[in-house]
Write a protein that holds these residues in place. Structure first.
Motif, mmCIF file in Angstrom:
data_model
loop_
_atom_site.group_PDB
_atom_site.id
_atom_site.type_symbol
_atom_site.label_atom_id
_atom_site.label_comp_id
_atom_site.label_asym_id
_atom_site.label_seq_id
_atom_site.Cartn_x
_atom_site.Cartn_y
_atom_site.Cartn_z
ATOM 1 N N PHE A 29 23.374 57.999 30.853
ATOM 2 C CA PHE A 29 22.408 57.334 31.721
ATOM 3 C C PHE A 29 21.719 56.200 30.958
ATOM 4 O O PHE A 29 21.634 56.226 29.727
ATOM 5 N N PRO A 30 21.214 55.196 31.688
ATOM 6 C CA PRO A 30 20.491 54.104 31.036
ATOM 7 C C PRO A 30 19.089 54.552 30.664
ATOM 8 O O PRO A 30 18.415 55.236 31.445
ATOM 9 N N LEU A 40 12.768 57.253 28.119
ATOM 10 C CA LEU A 40 12.487 57.302 29.550
ATOM 11 C C LEU A 40 13.798 57.088 30.293
ATOM 12 O O LEU A 40 14.492 56.080 30.080
ATOM 13 N N ASP A 41 14.163 58.030 31.160
ATOM 14 C CA ASP A 41 15.373 57.927 31.979
ATOM 15 C C ASP A 41 15.123 56.882 33.054
ATOM 16 O O ASP A 41 14.283 57.061 33.942
ATOM 17 N N LEU A 42 15.861 55.785 33.004
ATOM 18 C CA LEU A 42 15.605 54.680 33.933
ATOM 19 C C LEU A 42 16.170 54.940 35.322
ATOM 20 O O LEU A 42 15.810 54.231 36.268
ATOM 21 N N SER A 52 23.016 51.643 35.725
ATOM 22 C CA SER A 52 23.630 51.531 34.400
ATOM 23 C C SER A 52 22.946 50.395 33.650
ATOM 24 O O SER A 52 22.237 49.568 34.246
ATOM 25 N N VAL A 53 23.171 50.351 32.357
ATOM 26 C CA VAL A 53 22.607 49.249 31.584
ATOM 27 C C VAL A 53 23.170 47.917 32.075
ATOM 28 O O VAL A 53 22.444 46.924 32.173
ATOM 29 N N ARG A 54 24.447 47.902 32.414
ATOM 30 C CA ARG A 54 25.014 46.638 32.891
ATOM 31 C C ARG A 54 24.369 46.184 34.194
ATOM 32 O O ARG A 54 24.092 44.987 34.375
ATOM 33 N N VAL A 90 26.245 49.385 26.271
ATOM 34 C CA VAL A 90 26.666 48.755 27.516
ATOM 35 C C VAL A 90 28.188 48.771 27.598
ATOM 36 O O VAL A 90 28.880 48.802 26.574
ATOM 37 N N GLU A 91 28.708 48.772 28.839
ATOM 38 C CA GLU A 91 30.142 48.628 29.077
ATOM 39 C C GLU A 91 30.385 47.198 29.558
ATOM 40 O O GLU A 91 30.168 46.880 30.726
#
Length: 333
Positions: A29-30, A40-42, A52-54, A90-91
């Motif tokens: 998870f991001p 902190l779970d975004l 996602s981070v992307r 990140v992917e």
């Protein structure tokens, strides 16, 4: 679980960074990671289970402001970073890699590959190489090629050395992470398209860089650089606002505790802005894409010592934290 590498003096510069984490047996998870190692779970903060981070980078202009506010807010429940596994942050859809971008490194290569008929002193040959590098910086273009996202692994994962890789080598690099679509942007505006920075170790099998069957076709980056796990990435994406000058950061790589690379990005021939601008002249850079900026002197070929089973690499960049990876020989089936 997260274990702070020995070479890390701090998690990162600034109040927060972006990461991709997972709890035991849970999905990645991001996460927003604060400087005091809290998470902190975004997904919950943004109300999106598919975040996602992307996807955060795709709306970076507004996301960055929101993340800064979350970092200052003591209300949301947080957990210790030590409870989580750290993955590549990140992917990316595209990975742009660079070679021959550190002045001292290229000068060393120029001197090392002396023509046997050249009887000049090393000092004379170094002076010639330095002149060539200065001219290249002023007049020439960066050397950029394409990498594969499938080569990326986490910053603390084991690196499997393929059985066919005869000369696996390390290359610690500063990475610019794109935060806005960029196409044909100028050098002056290029850093405005960078969301943040992270660390990569761009491993290379030196034995397969050049094709033995057809040397005239040049380099084979597919085989030499893109084995699974050959690009340890992270641990974090540190926002660009927290890095005062990406062209004045120190890169240090240690092999089994011994320093092998220790150089400033100030030694780069082409700055981060020039690298991003150059890549964008041909390609359309997308949020989450990576621009690797080259590696300084001190790789394994320089020391005459390539990677082996059991080796541990610690890599750090000023303000970006540190990664630690252990080399594991591939088990033949």
């Amino acid at each position: 679980m997260f274990v702070k590498p020995a070479s890390a003096s701090e998690l990162f510069a600034g109040p927060f960074a972006l990461a991709t984490l997972s709890a035991p047996d849970g999905p990645a998870f991001p996460a927003l990671v604060t400087a005091d190692a809290q998470v902190l779970d975004l997904r919950a903060a943004f109300g999106d289970e598919h975040l996602s981070v992307r996807s955060l980078l795709e709306t970076w202009d507004t996301t960055a402001v929101r993340l800064a506010a979350l970092a200052d807010d003591t209300g949301p429940e947080r957990r210790p970073l030590a409870d989580f596994q750290v993955h590549a942050p990140v992917e990316p859809r595209q990975v742009f890699q660079s070679g021959a971008n550190y002045r001292q490194h290229v000068i060393d290569l120029h001197v090392a590959h002396r023509d046997p008929a050249d009887d000049r002193s090393e000092e004379e040959r170094r002076a010639e190489a330095a002149e060539i590098m200065d001219r290249r910086a002023a007049e020439d273009l960066p050397y950029v090629f394409i990498g594969l996202p499938s080569s990326i692994t986490g910053p603390y994962d084991d690196v499997v050395l393929p059985s066919w890789a005869e000369k696996p080598d390390w290359e610690l690099e500063l990475v610019a992470v794109i935060g806005r679509p960029a196409h044909r942007v100028s050098v002056e505006e290029a850093l405005g398209f960078v969301a943040g920075y992270t660390i990569a170790n761009d491993l290379t099998d030196r034995a397969t860089v050049f094709r033995r069957d057809m040397p005239q076709i040049g380099t084979d980056w597919l085989r030499s650089k893109n084995a699974p796990g050959f690009t340890p990435l992270g641990p974090w994406i540190v926002p660009a606002e927290s890095i005062a000058d990406p062209d004045d950061l120190r890169l240090v790589l240690k092999l089994n505790g011994e320093t092998m690379q220790d150089e400033s990005t100030e030694d780069m021939i082409f700055s981060v802005a020039r690298m991003v601008s150059y890549a964008s002249q041909t390609a359309r850079l997308l949020p989450g894409d990576l621009v690797l900026t080259g590696s300084p002197a001190g790789n394994g070929m320089h020391w005459g010592r390539l990677l082996r089973d059991g080796d541990v690499m610690d890599g750090s960049v000023t303000g970006l934290g540190a990664q630690r990876t252990r080399c594991v020989a591939e088990v033949s089936s």
